[in-house]
Structure formats: structure tokens, C-alpha cells
Design an enzyme around this catalytic site. Structure first.
Site, PDB file in Angstrom:
ATOM      1  N   GLN A  75       0.820  -1.221   0.000  1.00  0.00           N
ATOM      2  CA  GLN A  75       0.000   0.000   0.000  1.00  0.00           C
ATOM      3  C   GLN A  75       0.849   1.264   0.000  1.00  0.00           C
ATOM      4  O   GLN A  75       0.453   2.306   0.533  1.00  0.00           O
ATOM      5  CB  GLN A  75      -0.967  -0.021   1.169  1.00  0.00           C
ATOM      6  CG  GLN A  75      -2.112  -1.017   0.969  1.00  0.00           C
ATOM      7  CD  GLN A  75      -2.955  -0.668  -0.261  1.00  0.00           C
ATOM      8  OE1 GLN A  75      -3.148   0.504  -0.586  1.00  0.00           O
ATOM      9  NE2 GLN A  75      -3.462  -1.681  -0.934  1.00  0.00           N
ATOM     10  N   SER A  76       2.015   1.200  -0.597  1.00  0.00           N
ATOM     11  CA  SER A  76       2.913   2.357  -0.646  1.00  0.00           C
ATOM     12  C   SER A  76       2.298   3.523  -1.436  1.00  0.00           C
ATOM     13  O   SER A  76       1.946   3.371  -2.613  1.00  0.00           O
ATOM     14  CB  SER A  76       4.223   1.923  -1.309  1.00  0.00           C
ATOM     15  OG  SER A  76       4.994   3.052  -1.650  1.00  0.00           O
ATOM     16  N   ASN A  77       2.182   4.674  -0.779  1.00  0.00           N
ATOM     17  CA  ASN A  77       1.759   5.893  -1.480  1.00  0.00           C
ATOM     18  C   ASN A  77       2.868   6.387  -2.396  1.00  0.00           C
ATOM     19  O   ASN A  77       2.622   6.986  -3.438  1.00  0.00           O
ATOM     20  CB  ASN A  77       1.426   6.994  -0.479  1.00  0.00           C
ATOM     21  CG  ASN A  77       0.338   6.584   0.481  1.00  0.00           C
ATOM     22  OD1 ASN A  77      -0.775   6.282   0.065  1.00  0.00           O
ATOM     23  ND2 ASN A  77       0.659   6.546   1.771  1.00  0.00           N
ATOM     24  N   ALA A  79       4.908   4.481  -4.059  1.00  0.00           N
ATOM     25  CA  ALA A  79       4.859   3.699  -5.301  1.00  0.00           C
ATOM     26  C   ALA A  79       3.783   4.261  -6.233  1.00  0.00           C
ATOM     27  O   ALA A  79       4.012   4.412  -7.435  1.00  0.00           O
ATOM     28  CB  ALA A  79       4.587   2.230  -4.981  1.00  0.00           C
TER      29      ALA A  79
END
Ligand code: PLP
Length: 331
Positions: A75-77, A79
Site C-alpha cells: 500500500q505504498s503511497n 509507489a
């Protein structure tokens, strides 16, 4: 300032991002609160990584790269914003995403930011909890080079001295906004993870001759470890700006008391903070970073730690991650 202005930058960030008051929450917590809306940077949902990418992408262009690679949690913002910047500026994008233990599974694995990464055209490589992302990344770089491509690797969170320049710029922007509007802020509170946001912001405030105190609420590390991470990056950053690294002394303050069992794992105080901010101010926080940072701010207000002080919360974005945590908020 000359050294800072010499770094190339592409313009992708909407700005200056607004500073707003939080009247209802201020009254409730008996503390004067402001918010700087870096969740409104404009790039596919926005957030703090947009500012870092302005400098990282300029560097990738300088090196004639054609593919951006980065690493993060599912859930990397960071990325998501990297995928959006890649799409906008014509790079291919490879995302190496790692699972995190102890978070709700179904939506975490394929909703929220992951859904958006796919829409934005990124190629996703999923790595298990025990996998070695750095080694995977090295192998991916080699295989892309063998195909004749020129990859550019952006570190986790975009937090090297180049990416952090985005927050140097934010610190300068913020100091100018406050002085233009005669707002006196005593403290800035923000979420701190890979450290580039806090280190960059402090360097920017130092450049602008501002002595506002900055408090980083940790999302993944204990106080001492996080302070060391931020201090090391800040002194490297000051050197790259032709400033004395000793200026970092005494400026880095973090609090590791609010991240709960681990990075990305929800806490009751985070849920409460997200619900309070949404229902009282119409502002969406996120479960991994800003929800925990706001939980820290609320607790400190309730303990009277900011008595008679004006506090500015830096909203670093991330609300797209709410959809990955549906189970946590479902009533
Ligand atoms: C990455 C991120 C942060 C933390 O910023 P760092 O520079 O990694 O410390 C805070 N909030 C959100 C929403 C983020 O995505």
C-alpha cells in the site's frame, strides 16, 4: 540558497499547497491548530512523494533513464505517486511491493494504492514478507539493462538527498506563507518514516532562518532509531546545500510512542483520529502515516503539551490507503 537553486527540478506539484485552519478540532482539543495540505499536491491523489519526485525525475532525465524502479509496501503511497509521475513524463515503471504481516489481507493486497498502481500502468512485482527486495531490485536492474534499457532506482520513500530537496522547497514555501500572512506557528507535527520529509523540511526551515520546532511522529521505528535516521540524512543534505552540518544539532525530535505493534498495523487511536478528522473537519487522513501522526498530536494536546501554542499539522497524504483497510473502519 544558490546551491539549492542549482538542482534541476521538473514541475509536477500543484502549489504552494494551502494552509488552512481547523476551527472545530482546535476548539475540541483546546489548542490552535493549522494544517498544510500536502495531500493536495495534485498528482494522482497527491501526497508528499510528489515533491520528492520533482527532483528525482529531473535526476533520472539527466542520466537519460527510461525506466523508474522503486520499492515499498503493497500500500505504498510513494509507489503510486512514482507510477503516476512515470506515466506523466513517459517513463516505464517497475514497482517492487512487499507484503506486511498483521494487516487485513484481501483489500490490502489488491485495493487502494495497488489498484491505482495498476491503472497508472506500472508493472508490479510482489515480494513475500520474508523476501529480499534489495536483492530482487539488483537482479531486475541487471535484467532490464540486458534488454537495453536504462533503469533509475528510487530508494524506499524517495528519501535520499536528492528526493529530500522536495521538502527543502516545502520548508522555504511554508516559511514564506507564514510570514506573508503574519501567522506565528510554534510547532510543526508530521508523520516520519523513511525520513526525507522531516530532514528536508528542517533543512528548508534552516535555509529560511526559521526556528519553528518540528516533531516527527514515527510510523515504523522507535524514537532513538528514527532520530538517528533523520539526523544522518539532514546532515548529508546540509552538506549538499553547502551549509554547515552542525546546524542540524538539536533540531531533530521524534516520538516513537504512537505507531503501535508495527508499520502499517492499525491502532485504536489511529482509527479514532481518522474518524475525528473526517467527521469534524471533512479531511481524510490515512491509516499508515497521517492517522497515527494525528493520534500523537491529539494525545499531546490532551496532555497539555501544546498549551498556548500554535501547531501546524503537515498533511502528507495517503487517504487512498483507506480502501485497503475497510475492515478496520467498518462499523
Ligand atoms: C511516505 C509518507 C510519509 C512519510 O514520509 P517520509 O519522507 O518517508 O518520512 C508520510 N505520510 C504519507 C502519507 C506517506 O506516504
Amino acid at each position: 540558497m544558490t546551491a539549492f537553486n542549482a538542482y534541476p527540478r521538473v514541475e509536477i506539484c500543484h502549489g504552494p499547497t494551502p494552509i488552512e485552519s481547523l476551527p472545530r478540532l482546535s476548539k475540541r482539543l483546546n489548542t490552535e491548530l493549522l494544517i498544510k495540505r500536502d495531500d493536495c499536491t495534485g498528482l494522482a491523489g497527491g501526497g508528499n512523494k510528489t515533491r520528492k519526485l520533482e527532483y528525482l525525475i529531473a535526476d533520472a532525465q539527466r542520466l537519460n533513464a527510461d525506466t523508474l524502479i522503486t520499492i515499498g509496501g503493497f500500500q505504498s503511497n510513494h509507489a503510486r505517486q512514482t507510477a503516476a509521475a512515470a506515466a506523466k513524463l513517459g517513463f516505464d515503471c517497475e514497482l517492487i511491493l512487499q507484503g506486511v504481516d498483521g494487516v487485513p489481507s484481501k483489500n490490502y493486497a489488491d485495493n487502494g494504492n495497488v489498484l491505482l498502481d495498476q491503472l497508472l500502468g506500472a508493472n508490479i512485482h510482489r515480494i513475500g514478507q520474508e523476501g529480499d527486495c534489495d536483492q530482487y531490485c539488483d537482479e531486475l536492474v541487471m535484467s532490464l539493462q540486458q534488454q537495453g534499457k536504462t533503469p533509475y532506482v528510487i530508494p524506499v520513500g524517495g528519501s535520499n538527498t536528492i528526493g529530500s530537496l522536495g521538502y527543502v522547497r516545502c520548508g522555504i514555501e511554508l516559511a514564506a506563507q507564514l510570514s506573508e500572512s503574519d501567522l506565528l506557528v510554534d510547532h510543526i507535527v508530521l508523520a516520519t518514516g523513511s525520513a526525507g520529509t522531516q530532514a528536508g523540511l528542517l533543512a528548508g526551515l534552516i535555509l529560511a532562518n526559521s526556528d519553528i520546532k518540528v516533531l516527527g511522529i514515527c510510523v515504523s521505528r522507535e524514537t532513538q532509531a528514527q532520530e538517528t535516521l533523520v539526523e544522518d540524512l539532514l546532515s548529508d543534505l546540509l552538506i549538499s546545500l553547502d551549509l554547515d552540518p552542525m546546524l542540524a544539532q538539536g533540531r531533530v525530535v521524534c516520538d516513537g510512542g504512537y505507531y503501535g505493534p508495527a508499520y502499517g498495523v492499525s491502532t485504536p487511536a489511529m482509527v479514532e483520529a481518522v474518524e475525528l478528522m473526517a467527521s469534524m473537519e471533512g479531511i481524510l487522513l490515512d491509516p499508515v502515516y497521517t492517522g497515527k501522526a494525528m493520534a500523537g498530536l491529539i494525545d499531546k494536546c490532551q496532555r497539555n503539551e501544546f498549551k498556548n501554542k500554535k501547531v501546524l499539522f503537515l498533511h502528507t497524504g495517503g487517504s487512498q490507503g483507506l480502501f485497503a483497510y475497510q475492515q478496520v473502519f467498518d462499523k
